[in-house]
Structure formats: structure tokens, C-alpha cells
Design an enzyme around this catalytic site. Structure first.
Site, short mmCIF file in Angstrom:
data_model
loop_
_atom_site.label_atom_id
_atom_site.label_comp_id
_atom_site.label_asym_id
_atom_site.label_seq_id
_atom_site.Cartn_x
_atom_site.Cartn_y
_atom_site.Cartn_z
N ASP A 96 1.03 -1.39 0.05
CA ASP A 96 -0.15 0.22 0.07
C ASP A 96 0.99 1.07 -0.07
O ASP A 96 1.02 1.89 1.08
CB ASP A 96 -0.91 0.17 1.29
CG ASP A 96 -0.30 -0.04 2.65
OD1 ASP A 96 1.05 -0.60 2.51
OD2 ASP A 96 -0.85 0.07 3.72
N HIS B 252 9.08 -0.57 9.29
CA HIS B 252 8.19 -1.75 9.14
C HIS B 252 8.48 -2.71 7.80
O HIS B 252 8.87 -3.98 8.21
CB HIS B 252 6.90 -1.40 9.33
CG HIS B 252 6.40 -0.46 10.41
ND1 HIS B 252 6.25 -0.79 11.50
CD2 HIS B 252 5.89 0.84 10.15
CE1 HIS B 252 5.85 0.09 12.36
NE2 HIS B 252 5.66 1.17 11.28
#
Ligand code: RIB
Ligand code: CA
Length: 325
Positions: free
Chosen positions: A11, A242
Site C-alpha cells: 500500500d 516496518h
């Protein structure tokens, strides 16, 4: 070491960009393709950002397949422009638009590639898990066709980042995550337990600025994201990475020191636990004895040095292959 064939699912905001560049420049990785998904930003923007970053890295030949625009049960979606900027690139993305997605959907692409290369491909979703859930519906045998699934998402012992207990990628589509965690494939859940502890500092970004080119772009788009991290999480200029950590673990660039194989369930209720990944860590005092049917590794502690390895790799990425102004 043999290359790991990876399909990323992104995303594409700032830390997804870190993951894509790392995958492009790491010789240990064969980047088979990238699926896109709404999450940090809407689907069209996630797709264009992905295409642009591949073009910048000279990898415009890597297929990009568009995925879901909303959760699997059709409910509303939230975005995180306040974390990644209005352009998903810290409001400092490149102006040009490069490349074009393929005609297959992300789920169709996953199924096609895994059928072609049974047992070889590692799926690395670093956004909501909708595309993987759709792929499982298209090909129920998919768990037997992959090498494994390394997910950036969830959290075991660390607080959530969108609710007290839920991490964003799971919280965006808990029903899809539930399908993915129930499927019998080997999962590695790279959650906030490790991603909130392995951080980039201003020293790393200064090295990237000095290197220029692709690395300079990475540092430039990370400023807004680092300010968000400073204000909301750390009280100083540190940036989470992340999604790059998930790529690092999937390709063996960094190893977990502690990573029990345990049962994990996703909370799909509508109460305060929605989106929580409930990890059965009750064996923690007994060095995690084997659990029946467990197929999810949950890294709790990583080896040192990944932020430095990441920075060195990004700094070695060289000049951008397209105009990044
Ligand atoms: O919670 C962090 C995750 O949510 C990362 O994948 C970030 O890019 C967002 O998708
Ligand atoms: Ca992401």
C-alpha cells in the site's frame, strides 16, 4: 545463497518504498512482481507510487498488478495520509508518472505465478491482507503452492498502532487477515514487536543524503514520516522501517533471535479487540514447547544491525533511472 523469489504486496507509502527499494537492490532477492492495495493511500496512488519507484530503481520490467480498493467484506476504508503525506511520499514524491500496471489483478497474478513455480515463491504482504484472501478464494490450494508468507502486520506483546491492540495492516481488513492466518501455509508474522525496535536515525538519513540518487530520494521522502514518528511515537527523530524489515526477514538479510512457532488468531469482533492478533505465547517460560497445528512464527527479537545493512544497501542503489524531481 540462492535468490529468494518474492511477490510483494504494498500500500505504497514511505516504509513500503523502503521495502521496494531494498528488494530491488538486494542480490539475494528475485523480485517476481508487486501487487498493490489500498491502505496507507488509495489504490491508484499506491499503484502509481509503486510503478514510479520501480522505474527510479531501473526495474520498470517488474510487473505491477493492481489489487483491492476496499476490505473483503466491502466495508469502509481508512487511509493514512497523515502518516505518509498526501502523495504517500512525504509530500516530496517525484512529479512524473512512469510505467503501467499489467492487466491481471494482484490476486490473479499471485495465483498465476505460484502455479507456475510451485513451492518457490515467498509472498510478502506489507499492506492489508485483502489481495491474499482473494487469491486464496481463487485457488484454495495456494498454501501448497508457496514457499511461505512473510506478513508485515500484527503485534503480539507490543501495543497496537491504530487501537490499543491492533496494528494497521490487520485492522484495515481483519476478515481478510482471519482467512490468511487460518490457511495452512507457513507464516512469519513480522509485527510491531520487532518493527518498533529496529529504527532509522538521522545519522542513517544523513548517509543517504550524502549518497544522493535513489538514497537521496529515500531520505527526502522520509522527513514528513519521521516527523510523524517523532510526534506520535518516539519523541525524537526516529523512523520505523516496518515493511523493509519484512523483506529483510523473508530474504534472510536479518534473522530473529527469538521467533516461536505458535497459534495466532485474528479478532474479527466489533468490540475493542477488533484487529488484534492473538498470539498464544503461554509457553514463554518453557522455551515455547510445540503447539498442535501451529504454523505461524512470531519474531519477538531481531539480531542487531539491520538499520545499518538497510542504509548501506540503499546508499549503494546509485543514480535514479528517471527524473525524480
Ligand atoms: O503498521 C505499519 C504498517 O501499516 C506498514 O506496512 C505501513 O506501511 C502501513 O501499511
Ligand atoms: Ca505498508
Amino acid at each position: 545463497m540462492k535468490n529468494t523469489p518474492i511477490i510483494l504486496d504494498c500500500d505504497t507509502g514511505v516504509d513500503d518504498t523502503m521495502a521496494i527499494i531494498l528488494a530491488c537492490v538486494s542480490p539475494e532477492i528475485e523480485l517476481v512482481g508487486i501487487g498493490t492495495i489500498w491502505g496507507n493511500v488509495d489504490l491508484d496512488l499506491a499503484t502509481q507510487n509503486t510503478l514510479n519507484i520501480l522505474a527510479m530503481c531501473g526495474k520498470a520490467d517488474v510487473p505491477v498488478a493492481k489489487g483491492a480498493t476496499k476490505p473483503i467484506n466491502g466495508s469502509h476504508q481508512d487511509f493514512a495520509y497523515f502518516v505518509h503525506g498526501d502523495d504517500g511520499q512525504g509530500n516530496k514524491g517525484m512529479k512524473g508518472k512512469y510505467g503501467k500496471e499489467i492487466s491481471l489483478s494482484a490476486a490473479e497474478f499471485i495465483v498465476e505465478q505460484c502455479r507456475k513455480r510451485p513451492g518457490e515463491i515467498e509472498l510478502v504482504p506489507v499492506g492489508p491482507l485483502t489481495n491474499l484472501a482473494v487469491a486464496l478464494k481463487l485457488e484454495p490450494n495456494l498454501p501448497k503452492l508457496v514457499r511461505g508468507v512473510t506478513i508485515m502486520g500484527g503485534t503480539a506483546l507490543t501495543p497496537g498502532n491504530v487501537s490499543p491492540v491492533a496494528e494497521a495492516n490487520i485492522w484495515h481488513d481483519p476478515e481478510a487477515a482471519d482467512l490468511v492466518f487460518r490457511a495452512p501455509w507457513p507464516i512469519t508474522m513480522v509485527g510491531l514487536d520487532v518493527t518498533m525496535k529496529t529504527l532509522l536515525t538521522e545519522k542513517h538519513f544523513e548517509q543517504m543524503r550524502q549518497a544522493g540518487g535513489v538514497a537521496g530520494y529515500m531520505a527526502r521522502i522520509s522527513e514528513y514520516y519521521t516527523t510523524f514518528n517523532e510526534e506520535r511515537s518516539f519523541g525524537k527523530r526516529l523512523a520505523t522501517m516496518h515493511d523493509a524489515i519484512a523483506v529483510g526477514i523473508a530474504a534472510g538479510l536479518v534473522k530473529a533471535k527469538v521467533s516461536p512457532n505458535v497459534n495466532v488468531e485474528v479478532d474479527i469482533t466489533s468490540g475493542p479487540g477488533r484487529g488484534q492478533t492473538i498470539c498464544d505465547l503461554r509457553g514463554i517460560y518453557l522455551d515455547f514447547p510445540a503447539q498442535k497445528n501451529a504454523h505461524c512464527q512470531v519474531p519477538l527479537e531481531l539480531e542487531e544491525g539491520f538499520a545499518e545493512l538497510f542504509t548501506a544497501r540503499i546508499c549503494g542503489a546509485g543514480e535514479a533511472a528517471v527524473d525524480i524531481n
